[in-house]
Structure formats: structure tokens, C-alpha cells
Design a protein around this motif. Sequence first.
Motif, PDB file in Angstrom:
ATOM      1  N   GLU A 118       0.995  -1.235   0.087  1.00 52.04           N
ATOM      2  CA  GLU A 118      -0.110   0.252  -0.032  1.00 52.04           C
ATOM      3  C   GLU A 118       0.839   1.248  -0.288  1.00 52.04           C
ATOM      4  O   GLU A 118       2.060   1.284   0.659  1.00 52.04           O
ATOM      5  CB  GLU A 118      -0.951   0.018   1.016  1.00 52.04           C
ATOM      6  N   LYS A 119       0.394   2.147  -0.620  1.00 56.88           N
ATOM      7  CA  LYS A 119       1.110   3.666  -0.694  1.00 56.88           C
ATOM      8  C   LYS A 119       0.911   4.440   0.468  1.00 56.88           C
ATOM      9  O   LYS A 119      -0.384   4.368   0.850  1.00 56.88           O
ATOM     10  CB  LYS A 119       0.745   4.377  -1.661  1.00 56.88           C
ATOM     11  N   ILE A 120       1.895   4.838   1.114  1.00 60.18           N
ATOM     12  CA  ILE A 120       1.867   5.602   2.238  1.00 60.18           C
ATOM     13  C   ILE A 120       2.429   7.038   2.042  1.00 60.18           C
ATOM     14  O   ILE A 120       3.416   7.340   1.005  1.00 60.18           O
ATOM     15  CB  ILE A 120       2.434   5.045   3.425  1.00 60.18           C
ATOM     16  N   GLU A 131       6.289  10.063  -0.049  1.00 62.77           N
ATOM     17  CA  GLU A 131       5.657   9.077  -0.446  1.00 62.77           C
ATOM     18  C   GLU A 131       6.516   7.825  -0.410  1.00 62.77           C
ATOM     19  O   GLU A 131       7.508   7.892  -0.677  1.00 62.77           O
ATOM     20  CB  GLU A 131       4.768   9.115  -1.652  1.00 62.77           C
ATOM     21  N   GLY A 132       5.919   6.797  -0.068  1.00 64.63           N
ATOM     22  CA  GLY A 132       6.612   5.384  -0.153  1.00 64.63           C
ATOM     23  C   GLY A 132       5.707   4.241  -0.016  1.00 64.63           C
ATOM     24  O   GLY A 132       4.304   4.407  -0.327  1.00 64.63           O
ATOM     25  N   ILE A 133       6.208   3.048   0.125  1.00 61.91           N
ATOM     26  CA  ILE A 133       5.495   2.001  -0.133  1.00 61.91           C
ATOM     27  C   ILE A 133       5.473   0.914   1.154  1.00 61.91           C
ATOM     28  O   ILE A 133       6.602   0.641   1.566  1.00 61.91           O
ATOM     29  CB  ILE A 133       5.595   0.962  -1.305  1.00 61.91           C
ATOM     30  N   PHE A 147      11.239   3.220  -0.070  1.00 60.82           N
ATOM     31  CA  PHE A 147      10.757   4.684  -0.723  1.00 60.82           C
ATOM     32  C   PHE A 147      12.080   4.866  -1.563  1.00 60.82           C
ATOM     33  O   PHE A 147      13.228   4.656  -1.380  1.00 60.82           O
ATOM     34  CB  PHE A 147      10.339   5.865  -0.033  1.00 60.82           C
ATOM     35  N   ASN A 148      11.876   5.825  -2.781  1.00 62.32           N
ATOM     36  CA  ASN A 148      12.997   6.147  -3.585  1.00 62.32           C
ATOM     37  C   ASN A 148      13.509   7.410  -2.948  1.00 62.32           C
ATOM     38  O   ASN A 148      12.939   8.398  -2.909  1.00 62.32           O
ATOM     39  CB  ASN A 148      12.459   6.624  -4.849  1.00 62.32           C
ATOM     40  N   SER A 162       4.053   7.241  12.369  1.00 65.29           N
ATOM     41  CA  SER A 162       4.505   8.345  11.413  1.00 65.29           C
ATOM     42  C   SER A 162       4.288   8.265  10.131  1.00 65.29           C
ATOM     43  O   SER A 162       4.550   9.223   9.153  1.00 65.29           O
ATOM     44  CB  SER A 162       6.067   8.526  11.640  1.00 65.29           C
ATOM     45  N   VAL A 163       3.305   7.350   9.666  1.00 64.75           N
ATOM     46  CA  VAL A 163       3.066   7.213   8.419  1.00 64.75           C
ATOM     47  C   VAL A 163       1.568   7.051   8.293  1.00 64.75           C
ATOM     48  O   VAL A 163       0.782   6.472   9.273  1.00 64.75           O
ATOM     49  CB  VAL A 163       3.572   5.812   7.608  1.00 64.75           C
ATOM     50  N   VAL A 164       1.071   7.463   7.097  1.00 63.81           N
ATOM     51  CA  VAL A 164      -0.529   7.513   6.686  1.00 63.81           C
ATOM     52  C   VAL A 164      -0.909   6.917   5.577  1.00 63.81           C
ATOM     53  O   VAL A 164       0.099   7.058   4.580  1.00 63.81           O
ATOM     54  CB  VAL A 164      -1.309   8.676   6.992  1.00 63.81           C
ATOM     55  N   ARG A 165      -1.698   6.278   5.369  1.00 64.79           N
ATOM     56  CA  ARG A 165      -2.209   5.455   3.776  1.00 64.79           C
ATOM     57  C   ARG A 165      -2.725   6.683   2.969  1.00 64.79           C
ATOM     58  O   ARG A 165      -3.258   7.638   3.712  1.00 64.79           O
ATOM     59  CB  ARG A 165      -3.596   4.577   4.191  1.00 64.79           C
ATOM     60  N   LEU A 166      -2.291   6.518   1.751  1.00 64.39           N
ATOM     61  CA  LEU A 166      -2.574   7.672   0.893  1.00 64.39           C
ATOM     62  C   LEU A 166      -4.081   7.039   0.199  1.00 64.39           C
ATOM     63  O   LEU A 166      -4.473   6.154  -0.055  1.00 64.39           O
ATOM     64  CB  LEU A 166      -1.772   7.545  -0.382  1.00 64.39           C
TER      65      LEU A 166
END
Length: 166
Positions: A118-120, A131-133, A147-148, A162-166
Amino acid sequence: MKAWYLLYCKPRSEARAQQNLALQNLETYLPMVSEEKSQRGQKRICRVPLFPNYLFINFDPSQTSVKQVNSTRGVSRIVNCQEKMTPIDDRIIHAIRMKELTPSQAVLDHELELKTGEKIRFKDGPFVDLEGIFQEKCPNKRCHVLFNIMGQSKVVTVPQDSVVRL
């Protein structure tokens, strides 16, 4: 005078004590909460005692023998304070009951749990707004995120909050 008291139960015997006290027509209260447990690789939500090994009992010591309560199967003893039985304020029991009726945080966390791929988006920390995965959940409320950065894919370990779903 009838009041709430705290019982200390034998290990994992709260339900047994509650059942045996009910047979004696004594009112009891065992606060329960939902907890996520992992069994054979599968996660499930279980109800467990909020205070392991403890049970609340509402009775009048002048009408029901303390010795009778202490000798009930599953009960270890009534919790005393300086050799005297200390009643618990009804407001405390009421507050615990009200808190028990609200949805459990464990259930809410389980419903909102991120899944692999899932993208976060980072909501705080050094990677804020990037953004990351989501890759996987780790112990101690942390997770791995792919993440890149500077043209390369990197895996970082960050706090889950510290992360949330997009």
C-alpha cells in the motif's frame, strides 16, 4: 454496608471465581478489553481481563462472611489496605464500565492496519510529506517502508504512527 471490593484471584481463574461467586448470589464485575493475539501465524481479536488476576465484588461484609468469599474456588483473597478491607468508590467502577463500552483501540488499529504494497505518506519525522510503499510491520510499533531517494530504492524502519495510508 454494601460496597465494591477488589479480589485477587488465582492465576487465570477470574472467570471461575466470578462463576462461583454468582452461585452464592454475589454481584461481581470483570472488566474486559479486546486484544490482538497471534496464534499459529494468524491474528485474531480476543477479550481478555483489563486487570489480570483481579475481580471486583459488590457485597456487604456484615451479611456475607469474608472467609466465605476468600474460600470461594478461584479466589485467592480480598485485597486489603493496612489489614482493613478498603471499599472502592462506585464512581471508579462506573468510569471503568463506561470506558469498557467505548470501542477498543486494538480493534480500531486492526481495522486500519496497513497491508504490504500500500502507498503511504510520512506525516512527520525527517521524511515528512514524502511518499513510499508499506513493506511490513515490525516489533515495538515500527514498520519497514520502501521509498525512492536520490534515484535508489531504500528500506527504512520508522514508527508506525509516522505514516498514513494514501
